[in-house]
Design an enzyme around this catalytic site. Structure first.
Site, PDB file in Angstrom:
ATOM      1  N   LYS A  42      17.343  35.082 -29.767  1.00 33.84           N
ATOM      2  CA  LYS A  42      17.818  34.668 -28.465  1.00 33.84           C
ATOM      3  C   LYS A  42      17.961  33.155 -28.384  1.00 33.84           C
ATOM      4  O   LYS A  42      18.575  32.619 -27.483  1.00 33.84           O
ATOM      5  CB  LYS A  42      16.816  35.130 -27.391  1.00 33.84           C
ATOM      6  CG  LYS A  42      16.720  36.638 -27.273  1.00 33.84           C
ATOM      7  CD  LYS A  42      15.629  37.054 -26.263  1.00 33.84           C
ATOM      8  CE  LYS A  42      14.406  37.388 -27.055  1.00 33.84           C
ATOM      9  NZ  LYS A  42      13.310  37.976 -26.235  1.00 33.84           N
ATOM     10  N   GLU A  98      23.044  28.996 -35.066  1.00 36.18           N
ATOM     11  CA  GLU A  98      21.587  29.186 -35.039  1.00 36.18           C
ATOM     12  C   GLU A  98      20.931  28.059 -34.239  1.00 36.18           C
ATOM     13  O   GLU A  98      21.493  26.968 -34.096  1.00 36.18           O
ATOM     14  CB  GLU A  98      21.082  29.233 -36.489  1.00 36.18           C
ATOM     15  CG  GLU A  98      19.584  29.336 -36.697  1.00 36.18           C
ATOM     16  CD  GLU A  98      18.926  30.570 -36.094  1.00 36.18           C
ATOM     17  OE1 GLU A  98      19.033  30.762 -34.871  1.00 36.18           O
ATOM     18  OE2 GLU A  98      18.255  31.310 -36.840  1.00 36.18           O
ATOM     19  N   GLU A 102      14.570  26.353 -40.413  1.00 30.11           N
ATOM     20  CA  GLU A 102      13.270  25.846 -40.826  1.00 30.11           C
ATOM     21  C   GLU A 102      13.012  26.244 -42.284  1.00 30.11           C
ATOM     22  O   GLU A 102      13.471  25.564 -43.193  1.00 30.11           O
ATOM     23  CB  GLU A 102      12.182  26.354 -39.869  1.00 30.11           C
ATOM     24  CG  GLU A 102      10.904  25.558 -40.002  1.00 30.11           C
ATOM     25  CD  GLU A 102       9.835  25.948 -38.998  1.00 30.11           C
ATOM     26  OE1 GLU A 102       9.820  27.101 -38.532  1.00 30.11           O
ATOM     27  OE2 GLU A 102       8.998  25.087 -38.708  1.00 30.11           O
ATOM     28  N   PHE A 153       7.025  20.876 -32.950  1.00 30.83           N
ATOM     29  CA  PHE A 153       7.379  22.208 -32.458  1.00 30.83           C
ATOM     30  C   PHE A 153       8.121  22.032 -31.140  1.00 30.83           C
ATOM     31  O   PHE A 153       7.576  21.511 -30.173  1.00 30.83           O
ATOM     32  CB  PHE A 153       6.142  23.095 -32.277  1.00 30.83           C
ATOM     33  CG  PHE A 153       6.535  24.506 -31.959  1.00 30.83           C
ATOM     34  CD1 PHE A 153       6.872  25.389 -32.982  1.00 30.83           C
ATOM     35  CD2 PHE A 153       6.605  24.941 -30.637  1.00 30.83           C
ATOM     36  CE1 PHE A 153       7.275  26.695 -32.692  1.00 30.83           C
ATOM     37  CE2 PHE A 153       7.009  26.248 -30.346  1.00 30.83           C
ATOM     38  CZ  PHE A 153       7.347  27.110 -31.375  1.00 30.83           C
TER      39      PHE A 153
HETATM   40  P1  IMP Z   1      13.202  30.076 -40.503  1.00 29.29           P
HETATM   41  O1  IMP Z   1      13.428  31.483 -40.928  1.00 29.29           O
HETATM   42  O2  IMP Z   1      11.877  29.542 -40.914  1.00 29.29           O
HETATM   43  O3  IMP Z   1      14.318  29.141 -40.879  1.00 29.29           O
HETATM   44  O4  IMP Z   1      12.995  30.203 -38.973  1.00 29.29           O
HETATM   45  C1  IMP Z   1      13.760  29.720 -38.010  1.00 29.29           C
HETATM   46  C2  IMP Z   1      13.306  30.367 -36.722  1.00 29.29           C
HETATM   47  O5  IMP Z   1      11.966  29.986 -36.384  1.00 29.29           O
HETATM   48  C3  IMP Z   1      14.178  29.863 -35.619  1.00 29.29           C
HETATM   49  O6  IMP Z   1      15.279  30.728 -35.416  1.00 29.29           O
HETATM   50  C4  IMP Z   1      13.238  29.802 -34.450  1.00 29.29           C
HETATM   51  O7  IMP Z   1      13.269  31.023 -33.763  1.00 29.29           O
HETATM   52  C5  IMP Z   1      11.870  29.617 -35.033  1.00 29.29           C
HETATM   53  N1  IMP Z   1      11.438  28.197 -34.932  1.00 29.29           N
HETATM   54  C6  IMP Z   1      11.271  27.331 -35.950  1.00 29.29           C
HETATM   55  N2  IMP Z   1      10.855  26.127 -35.515  1.00 29.29           N
HETATM   56  C7  IMP Z   1      10.757  26.229 -34.172  1.00 29.29           C
HETATM   57  C8  IMP Z   1      10.394  25.296 -33.145  1.00 29.29           C
HETATM   58  O8  IMP Z   1      10.075  24.109 -33.363  1.00 29.29           O
HETATM   59  N3  IMP Z   1      10.406  25.778 -31.861  1.00 29.29           N
HETATM   60  C9  IMP Z   1      10.763  27.053 -31.573  1.00 29.29           C
HETATM   61  N4  IMP Z   1      11.122  27.949 -32.503  1.00 29.29           N
HETATM   62  C10 IMP Z   1      11.118  27.544 -33.794  1.00 29.29           C
HETATM   63 MG    MG Z   2      15.478  32.156 -33.842  1.00 25.40          MG
END
Ligand code: IMP
Ligand code: MG
Length: 180
Positions: A42, A98, A102, A153
Protein backbone atom coordinates in the site's frame (compact mmCIF):
# COMPACT_ATOMS: atom_id res chain seq x y z
CA UNK A 1 5.65 19.26 15.85
CA UNK A 2 4.17 15.80 16.31
CA UNK A 3 6.59 14.19 18.73
CA UNK A 4 6.59 10.83 16.95
CA UNK A 5 8.32 12.63 14.06
CA UNK A 6 11.98 13.29 14.78
CA UNK A 7 12.75 15.21 11.62
CA UNK A 8 10.98 16.13 8.39
CA UNK A 9 13.05 14.65 5.55
CA UNK A 10 10.87 15.66 2.60
CA UNK A 11 8.24 18.38 2.83
CA UNK A 12 5.13 18.57 0.63
CA UNK A 13 7.08 20.92 -1.64
CA UNK A 14 10.10 18.57 -1.82
CA UNK A 15 7.80 15.67 -2.75
CA UNK A 16 6.10 17.75 -5.42
CA UNK A 17 9.49 18.62 -6.89
CA UNK A 18 10.57 14.98 -6.89
CA UNK A 19 7.36 13.95 -8.70
CA UNK A 20 7.81 16.77 -11.23
CA UNK A 21 11.37 15.68 -12.02
CA UNK A 22 10.58 11.96 -12.25
CA UNK A 23 7.41 12.60 -14.27
CA UNK A 24 9.38 14.63 -16.81
CA UNK A 25 12.15 12.02 -17.05
CA UNK A 26 9.68 9.18 -17.51
CA UNK A 27 7.58 11.10 -20.07
CA UNK A 28 10.74 11.83 -22.00
CA UNK A 29 12.15 8.30 -21.89
CA UNK A 30 8.87 6.70 -23.01
CA UNK A 31 7.88 9.36 -25.57
CA UNK A 32 5.64 7.90 -28.30
CA UNK A 33 4.91 4.81 -26.20
CA UNK A 34 2.23 3.68 -23.80
CA UNK A 35 3.23 2.77 -20.27
CA UNK A 36 1.81 0.40 -17.67
CA UNK A 37 2.50 1.68 -14.16
CA UNK A 38 2.41 -1.03 -11.51
CA UNK A 39 1.94 0.54 -8.09
CA UNK A 40 3.03 -1.47 -5.06
CA UNK A 41 0.31 -1.51 -2.40
CA UNK A 42 0.00 0.00 0.00
CA UNK A 43 3.04 2.19 0.51
CA UNK A 44 3.33 3.57 -3.02
CA UNK A 45 -0.29 4.73 -3.40
CA UNK A 46 0.28 8.39 -2.54
CA UNK A 47 3.44 8.60 -4.63
CA UNK A 48 1.74 6.81 -7.54
CA UNK A 49 -1.22 9.20 -7.43
CA UNK A 50 1.05 12.25 -7.59
CA UNK A 51 3.49 10.79 -10.11
CA UNK A 52 0.95 9.74 -12.77
CA UNK A 53 -0.38 13.29 -12.93
CA UNK A 54 3.10 14.44 -13.96
CA UNK A 55 3.38 11.92 -16.80
CA UNK A 56 2.11 13.16 -20.14
CA UNK A 57 2.11 9.98 -22.22
CA UNK A 58 -0.79 7.48 -22.30
CA UNK A 59 -0.73 5.33 -19.13
CA UNK A 60 -2.44 2.31 -17.72
CA UNK A 61 -2.35 1.61 -14.02
CA UNK A 62 -2.40 -1.65 -12.12
CA UNK A 63 -1.35 -2.74 -8.64
CA UNK A 64 0.41 -5.56 -6.82
CA UNK A 65 0.75 -6.14 -3.12
CA UNK A 66 3.70 -7.85 -1.51
CA UNK A 67 4.63 -8.25 2.13
CA UNK A 68 7.49 -9.88 3.92
CA UNK A 69 6.75 -12.67 6.35
CA UNK A 70 8.77 -11.44 9.29
CA UNK A 71 8.57 -8.30 11.37
CA UNK A 72 7.12 -4.94 10.62
CA UNK A 73 10.19 -2.74 10.68
CA UNK A 74 12.81 -4.98 9.12
CA UNK A 75 12.13 -6.81 5.92
CA UNK A 76 13.29 -10.39 5.69
CA UNK A 77 14.08 -12.59 2.75
CA UNK A 78 10.71 -14.24 2.31
CA UNK A 79 8.22 -12.27 0.29
CA UNK A 80 4.54 -13.07 0.09
CA UNK A 81 2.41 -11.84 -2.81
CA UNK A 82 -1.08 -10.82 -1.64
CA UNK A 83 -2.30 -9.38 -4.92
CA UNK A 84 -1.28 -10.02 -8.51
CA UNK A 85 -1.86 -7.85 -11.60
CA UNK A 86 -5.37 -7.57 -12.96
CA UNK A 87 -4.37 -7.07 -16.59
CA UNK A 88 -2.08 -8.79 -19.08
CA UNK A 89 1.29 -7.03 -19.56
CA UNK A 90 2.58 -9.17 -22.44
CA UNK A 91 4.40 -6.96 -24.95
CA UNK A 92 3.87 -3.82 -22.84
CA UNK A 93 6.32 -1.31 -21.42
CA UNK A 94 6.01 -1.70 -17.66
CA UNK A 95 7.25 0.50 -14.83
CA UNK A 96 7.04 -0.69 -11.23
CA UNK A 97 6.32 2.16 -8.81
CA UNK A 98 7.59 1.42 -5.28
CA UNK A 99 7.77 3.44 -2.07
CA UNK A 100 11.22 2.38 -0.91
CA UNK A 101 13.93 0.00 -2.01
CA UNK A 102 15.76 -1.46 0.95
CA UNK A 103 17.10 -5.04 0.95
CA UNK A 104 15.71 -5.56 -2.55
CA UNK A 105 13.92 -8.81 -1.64
CA UNK A 106 10.47 -7.39 -2.43
CA UNK A 107 11.36 -6.04 -5.87
CA UNK A 108 13.47 -9.08 -6.73
CA UNK A 109 10.40 -11.27 -6.19
CA UNK A 110 8.08 -8.92 -8.08
CA UNK A 111 10.49 -8.50 -11.02
CA UNK A 112 10.79 -12.28 -11.39
CA UNK A 113 7.00 -12.67 -11.45
CA UNK A 114 6.48 -9.86 -13.96
CA UNK A 115 9.30 -11.03 -16.25
CA UNK A 116 7.49 -14.35 -16.67
CA UNK A 117 4.58 -12.42 -18.17
CA UNK A 118 6.82 -11.26 -21.05
CA UNK A 119 6.55 -7.47 -20.93
CA UNK A 120 8.39 -5.60 -23.71
CA UNK A 121 10.37 -3.75 -21.05
CA UNK A 122 10.42 -3.67 -17.26
CA UNK A 123 11.85 -0.88 -15.14
CA UNK A 124 11.68 0.30 -11.54
CA UNK A 125 10.83 3.70 -10.11
CA UNK A 126 11.19 4.15 -6.36
CA UNK A 127 10.50 7.23 -4.29
CA UNK A 128 13.26 6.41 -1.80
CA UNK A 129 16.32 4.19 -1.88
CA UNK A 130 18.42 2.93 1.04
CA UNK A 131 21.40 1.65 -1.00
CA UNK A 132 23.45 0.69 2.08
CA UNK A 133 20.76 -1.84 3.06
CA UNK A 134 20.80 -3.73 -0.23
CA UNK A 135 21.07 -7.51 0.09
CA UNK A 136 20.01 -8.49 -3.44
CA UNK A 137 22.85 -6.92 -5.36
CA UNK A 138 21.40 -7.03 -8.88
CA UNK A 139 18.30 -5.01 -7.98
CA UNK A 140 18.69 -1.40 -9.02
CA UNK A 141 16.06 1.29 -9.51
CA UNK A 142 16.02 3.08 -12.87
CA UNK A 143 14.33 6.15 -11.38
CA UNK A 144 15.03 7.25 -7.80
CA UNK A 145 13.35 10.13 -6.00
CA UNK A 146 16.02 10.39 -3.31
CA UNK A 147 18.58 8.27 -1.47
CA UNK A 148 18.46 8.08 2.33
CA UNK A 149 20.73 6.48 4.95
CA UNK A 150 19.86 3.02 6.23
CA UNK A 151 19.38 4.08 9.84
CA UNK A 152 16.40 6.33 9.10
CA UNK A 153 12.98 4.69 9.47
CA UNK A 154 10.54 6.89 7.59
CA UNK A 155 6.81 7.45 8.01
CA UNK A 156 4.22 9.50 6.15
CA UNK A 157 3.26 10.03 2.48
CA UNK A 158 2.38 6.32 2.25
CA UNK A 159 5.08 5.03 4.59
CA UNK A 160 3.77 3.30 7.70
CA UNK A 161 4.79 2.01 11.05
CA UNK A 162 2.44 -0.86 11.92
CA UNK A 163 -0.02 0.53 9.34
CA UNK A 164 -0.13 3.95 10.97
CA UNK A 165 1.01 7.40 9.80
CA UNK A 166 0.54 6.81 6.03
CA UNK A 167 -1.58 9.97 5.82
CA UNK A 168 1.06 12.46 6.96
CA UNK A 169 1.56 14.94 4.07
CA UNK A 170 5.38 14.76 4.39
CA UNK A 171 8.05 12.07 4.80
CA UNK A 172 9.47 12.16 8.30
CA UNK A 173 11.92 10.14 10.34
CA UNK A 174 10.14 8.23 13.06
CA UNK A 175 11.17 8.82 16.63
CA UNK A 176 11.89 5.24 17.71
CA UNK A 177 10.80 6.02 21.26
CA UNK A 178 7.29 5.55 19.84
CA UNK A 179 8.05 2.15 18.30
CA UNK A 180 6.43 -0.74 20.13
P1 IMP B 1 12.88 -4.57 0.82
O1 IMP B 1 12.27 -5.85 0.37
O2 IMP B 1 13.79 -4.73 1.98
O3 IMP B 1 13.51 -3.77 -0.29
O4 IMP B 1 11.69 -3.84 1.50
C1 IMP B 1 11.11 -2.71 1.12
C2 IMP B 1 9.83 -2.58 1.91
O5 IMP B 1 10.10 -2.44 3.32
C3 IMP B 1 9.14 -1.33 1.48
O6 IMP B 1 8.22 -1.61 0.45
C4 IMP B 1 8.50 -0.85 2.75
O7 IMP B 1 7.21 -1.39 2.85
C5 IMP B 1 9.33 -1.40 3.87
N1 IMP B 1 10.24 -0.35 4.41
C6 IMP B 1 11.58 -0.31 4.30
N2 IMP B 1 12.10 0.77 4.92
C7 IMP B 1 11.04 1.44 5.44
C8 IMP B 1 10.93 2.67 6.18
O8 IMP B 1 11.91 3.38 6.50
N3 IMP B 1 9.67 3.04 6.55
C9 IMP B 1 8.58 2.31 6.21
N4 IMP B 1 8.64 1.17 5.51
C10 IMP B 1 9.86 0.74 5.13
MG1 MG C 1 6.10 -1.75 0.66
Amino acid sequence: MMDFVEEILFSKEDLNEICNRLGKEISNDYKGKELVLVGMLKGATLFMADLIRKIDIPCYIDFMEASSYVGTKNSGGEVKINKYLRNDIKGMDVLIVEDILESGFTLDTVVKILEKQNPKSLKICTLLDKPESRKVKNIKADYVGAKIPKDKFVIGYGFDYNEKYRNLPFVGVMNLKYAD
